[in-house]
Enzyme design. Structure first.
Site: not given
Ligand code: CP3
Length: 358
Positions: A33, A37, A46, A83, A159
């Site tokens: 990550r 944000r 974003r 994602d 999910y």
């Molecule tokens: O920088 C990186 O690592 C690359 C991008 C990336 C994202 N999600 C961007 C993201 C990667 C590799 C993921 C993987 C992901 N997504 C996982 C596995 C890794 C982990 O964190 O456990 C999972 C379970 C998800 C599912 C997911 N996506 C959730 C549960 C959420 C909401 C929680 C949150 O942090 O908001 C997301 C959204 C998400 N994925 C965001 C980002 C940058 C936030 C969205 C936003 O900008 O509002």
């Protein structure tokens, strides 16, 4: 297809050298990550994109989001900005992300729901993501690796079944005992779709791949094997059969000592340790078979200072002399001050951690 020149890791990429079995005195570093944000430049991007999904499907902006942290911190690798839930989206499941709540999907309920997911062309639906990979690879310095990724089938399935982040994992174990054929069917669909998705990422320019199994913890040993280990092995083996030489990193979170099982098959070149794993255990049981990645508690990066450096130093010292990639034990959280990330990278690169009293 790329990589006609052979399967050697890029000579100038430290991350690929480590995945190829080399121990680096100063390990390569990237952070789960690393885009997101906590970065003001990400928040601006974003806001320009509209929704999170619009950002994921806009190659120009998604490529910029991928490059932002690499530019700011000079990390050794970029990870594709996307994602794990774009795969169910490509399979036709309705998906949205709501601020503060996370993802929402229309749950897959029954055999008819499964049938609706079959026969979709994942490559076509995810074409903008491959364009993001190609653009990013073209813009990225050759010394930096581009990591593609997907969710492991079990985590994506959680999910798809619950429709939202999992409240109670017990309900999914119960679901499995009630209707194993249904869950197995869903896993099979995801294995096939994920193979297609990852092969296309490699063809577009991804140098290495990571499979995230965030919800692999809390299963019985038998279910860990069936729902997490075997599907991940099937994907990695198929990708490597189709695109030989592609390194794959497995990151099953929360599985404890079962992590050894994931590397025993030889299906992965790298394995991620979450923040609950003991680095010394990992070195002893995992290093002989795979490069180890990660470990640092992301909450320590929120705090920063000596506590962060002490913990990072202990992990770095545990992996001296074996192939290791510095990273966290899970993703950076939105509250992380970017200056702490800068300091963390500087600390790893300084080598001052080599002596315990530094
Ligand atoms: O920088 C990186 O690592 C690359 C991008 C990336 C994202 N999600 C961007 C993201 C990667 C590799 C993921 C993987 C992901 N997504 C996982 C596995 C890794 C982990 O964190 O456990 C999972 C379970 C998800 C599912 C997911 N996506 C959730 C549960 C959420 C909401 C929680 C949150 O942090 O908001 C997301 C959204 C998400 N994925 C965001 C980002 C940058 C936030 C969205 C936003 O900008 O509002």
């Amino acid at each position: 297809m790329k990589k006609e020149t052979g399967t050697e890791p890029h000579p100038r990429s430290k991350l690929l050298a480590v995945l190829g079995g080399k121990a680096e005195a100063i390990p390569p570093v990237w952070l789960m990550r690393q885009a997101g944000r906590y970065l003001p430049e990400y928040r601006a991007l974003r806001a320009r994109a509209g929704s999170f999904l619009d950002l994921c499907f806009n190659p120009e902006l998604a490529s910029e989001a991928t490059l932002q942290p690499v530019r700011r911190f000079d990390l050794d690798a970029a990870i594709l900005f996307s994602d794990i839930l774009v795969v169910p989206h490509a399979l036709g499941q309705r998906l949205s992300f709501t601020e503060g709540e996370g993802p929402r999907l229309d749950p897959v309920m029954n055999a008819a729901g499964l049938d609706a997911l079959r026969g979709r062309n994942v490559r076509e639906a995810l074409a903008p993501i491959f364009e993001t990979v190609a653009r990013t690879r073209a813009a990225l310095d050759p010394s930096k690796a581009l990591i593609g990724f997907a969710g492991a089938p079990w985590t994506v399935a959680t999910y798809m079944l619950a429709g939202s982040p999992l409240g109670d994992p017990a309900s999914l174990r119960a679901h499995y005992y009630d209707d194993p054929a249904f869950i197995d069917g869903l896993i099979d669909i995801l294995v096939e779709a994920t193979i297609d998705y990852l092969v296309a990422q490699v063809d577009a320019g991804a140098d290495a791949l990571q499979l995230f199994d965030t919800w692999a913890g809390g299963l019985t040993p038998a279910l860990t094997e069936k729902l997490s280990v075997i599907p991940m092995e099937r994907i990695a083996a198929a990708v490597k059969k189709t695109r030989p030489g592609t390194p794959v990193i497995f990151f099953p979170k929360g599985v404890g000592a079962a992590l050894a099982r994931y590397v025993e098959s030889g299906a992965c070149e790298g394995v991620g340790i979450d923040y609950t794993q003991d680095p010394l255990w990992a070195r002893k049981h995992l290093s002989p078979r795979a490069a180890v990645q990660g470990g640092l508690d992301p909450l320590l990066v929120v705090r920063g200072g000596p506590a962060m450096e002490e913990a990072a130093g202990a992990i770095l010292r545990a992996f001296r002399g074996v192939p290791y990639i510095f990273n966290l034990g899970h993703g950076l959280v939105p509250e992380t001050p970017p200056e702490n990330v800068a300091r963390l990278v500087e600390f790893v690169r300084s080598g001052s951690w080599r002596t315990a009293d530094a």
